[in-house]
Design a protein around this motif. Structure first.
Motif, PDB file in Angstrom:
ATOM      1  N   THR A   5       0.814  -1.202   0.000  1.00  0.00           N
ATOM      2  CA  THR A   5       0.000   0.000   0.000  1.00  0.00           C
ATOM      3  C   THR A   5       0.856   1.263   0.000  1.00  0.00           C
ATOM      4  O   THR A   5       2.078   1.194   0.090  1.00  0.00           O
ATOM      5  N   SER A   6       0.192   2.392  -0.030  1.00  0.00           N
ATOM      6  CA  SER A   6       0.770   3.686   0.343  1.00  0.00           C
ATOM      7  C   SER A   6      -0.143   4.275   1.403  1.00  0.00           C
ATOM      8  O   SER A   6      -1.356   4.414   1.178  1.00  0.00           O
ATOM      9  N   LEU A   7       0.433   4.579   2.560  1.00  0.00           N
ATOM     10  CA  LEU A   7      -0.335   5.212   3.625  1.00  0.00           C
ATOM     11  C   LEU A   7      -0.557   6.681   3.288  1.00  0.00           C
ATOM     12  O   LEU A   7       0.294   7.320   2.657  1.00  0.00           O
ATOM     13  N   LEU A   8      -1.685   7.209   3.733  1.00  0.00           N
ATOM     14  CA  LEU A   8      -1.952   8.630   3.547  1.00  0.00           C
ATOM     15  C   LEU A   8      -1.135   9.437   4.542  1.00  0.00           C
ATOM     16  O   LEU A   8      -0.793   8.954   5.620  1.00  0.00           O
ATOM     17  N   SER A   9      -0.844  10.674   4.193  1.00  0.00           N
ATOM     18  CA  SER A   9      -0.129  11.567   5.102  1.00  0.00           C
ATOM     19  C   SER A   9      -0.991  11.801   6.338  1.00  0.00           C
ATOM     20  O   SER A   9      -2.218  11.663   6.290  1.00  0.00           O
ATOM     21  N   PRO A  10      -0.366  12.167   7.467  1.00  0.00           N
ATOM     22  CA  PRO A  10      -1.146  12.359   8.704  1.00  0.00           C
ATOM     23  C   PRO A  10      -2.364  13.284   8.572  1.00  0.00           C
ATOM     24  O   PRO A  10      -3.432  12.932   9.058  1.00  0.00           O
ATOM     25  N   PRO A  11      -2.269  14.447   7.897  1.00  0.00           N
ATOM     26  CA  PRO A  11      -3.480  15.279   7.801  1.00  0.00           C
ATOM     27  C   PRO A  11      -4.618  14.584   7.036  1.00  0.00           C
ATOM     28  O   PRO A  11      -5.771  14.660   7.442  1.00  0.00           O
ATOM     29  N   HIS A  12      -4.286  13.904   5.946  1.00  0.00           N
ATOM     30  CA  HIS A  12      -5.325  13.197   5.182  1.00  0.00           C
ATOM     31  C   HIS A  12      -5.836  11.991   5.960  1.00  0.00           C
ATOM     32  O   HIS A  12      -7.035  11.702   5.946  1.00  0.00           O
ATOM     33  N   ALA A  13      -4.953  11.288   6.637  1.00  0.00           N
ATOM     34  CA  ALA A  13      -5.372  10.134   7.441  1.00  0.00           C
ATOM     35  C   ALA A  13      -6.334  10.590   8.545  1.00  0.00           C
ATOM     36  O   ALA A  13      -7.344   9.922   8.795  1.00  0.00           O
ATOM     37  N   ARG A  14      -6.037  11.720   9.188  1.00  0.00           N
ATOM     38  CA  ARG A  14      -6.936  12.228  10.233  1.00  0.00           C
ATOM     39  C   ARG A  14      -8.313  12.548   9.655  1.00  0.00           C
ATOM     40  O   ARG A  14      -9.343  12.240  10.260  1.00  0.00           O
ATOM     41  N   ARG A  15      -8.333  13.157   8.474  1.00  0.00           N
ATOM     42  CA  ARG A  15      -9.629  13.501   7.854  1.00  0.00           C
ATOM     43  C   ARG A  15     -10.424  12.237   7.547  1.00  0.00           C
ATOM     44  O   ARG A  15     -11.617  12.154   7.840  1.00  0.00           O
ATOM     45  N   ILE A  16      -9.773  11.242   6.948  1.00  0.00           N
ATOM     46  CA  ILE A  16     -10.470   9.992   6.606  1.00  0.00           C
ATOM     47  C   ILE A  16     -10.910   9.275   7.879  1.00  0.00           C
ATOM     48  O   ILE A  16     -12.045   8.776   7.963  1.00  0.00           O
ATOM     49  N   ASN A 156       4.005   9.248  -0.932  1.00  0.00           N
ATOM     50  CA  ASN A 156       5.409   9.392  -0.537  1.00  0.00           C
ATOM     51  C   ASN A 156       5.965   8.156   0.173  1.00  0.00           C
ATOM     52  O   ASN A 156       7.006   8.224   0.807  1.00  0.00           O
ATOM     53  N   ASN A 157       5.247   7.025   0.046  1.00  0.00           N
ATOM     54  CA  ASN A 157       5.726   5.806   0.695  1.00  0.00           C
ATOM     55  C   ASN A 157       5.138   4.566   0.030  1.00  0.00           C
ATOM     56  O   ASN A 157       4.125   4.656  -0.675  1.00  0.00           O
ATOM     57  N   ILE A 158       5.793   3.457   0.260  1.00  0.00           N
ATOM     58  CA  ILE A 158       5.261   2.127  -0.045  1.00  0.00           C
ATOM     59  C   ILE A 158       5.295   1.395   1.292  1.00  0.00           C
ATOM     60  O   ILE A 158       6.342   1.338   1.946  1.00  0.00           O
TER      61      ILE A 158
END
Length: 183
Positions: A5-16, A156-158
């Motif tokens: 996967t690619s994890l979402l950045s912290p701001p986007h992860a918080r929103r989701i 920005n990650n795998i």
């Protein structure tokens, strides 16, 4: 079974995660929380050697620069337990990363899911799955329809997620650096 996967950045992860928590509070939907980190999945796979998988994904990450992707709208995979998601628009950069992951991991995989195939792959961010019912679908979509889901996310990650009990947890995360590896 592992998820690449690619994890979402912290701001986007918080929103989701805020949206997912509201779906739990208002509708009792919490199965998606088996993976506490919102993400985009490239492939589900059983692998022969985890260390070999980590090596090839590390190599891909070192030779891939971070890039933006965009989301829009809502989507539903129909069925007895519909999946509700935010579609991620495919781009050249996203397609290339997906292709590189599939190509380099193929010799390492015991099995993969059919939806990882480039012709079937629909990148997305899951909001509800497994515990959604057709009866809940209308009210949940009506609730979700109050917002827009036009996001610009930097990939920005795998990340390898592995199942641990009932949850999928981070096994290893490789930051995309865009640096070339000396041969």
């Amino acid at each position: 079974m592992l998820a690449i996967t690619s994890l979402l950045s912290p701001p986007h992860a918080r929103r989701i995660n805020k949206i997912i928590k509201r779906l739990e509070t208002d509708f009792g939907l919490d199965d998606v929380q088996a993976t506490p980190d919102p993400h985009i999945t490239y492939q589900l796979a059983g692998v022969r050697k985890l260390e070999s998988l980590k090596e090839v994904l590390h190599d891909i990450a070192q030779t891939t620069a971070p890039f933006p992707v965009h989301t829009t709208g809502l989507g539903v995979f129909p069925g007895p337990n519909p999946v509700i998601y935010i579609p991620v628009l495919r781009s050249d950069a996203l397609n290339q990363l997906h292709h590189r992951i599939l190509e380099t991991t193929a010799p390492l995989c015991l099995r993969t899911d059919k939806f990882s195939n480039p012709d079937c792959w629909l990148p997305h961010i899951s909001l509800a799955l497994h515990d959604t019912t057709p009866d809940l679908l209308g009210p949940v979509l009506q609730f979700l329809n109050k917002e827009t889901y036009n996001l610009k996310i930097i990939v920005n990650n795998i990340t390898i997620l592995r199942q641990e009990g009932t949850q999928f947890v981070c096994e290893e995360c490789f930051n995309l650096t865009g640096n070339k590896i000396s041969v």
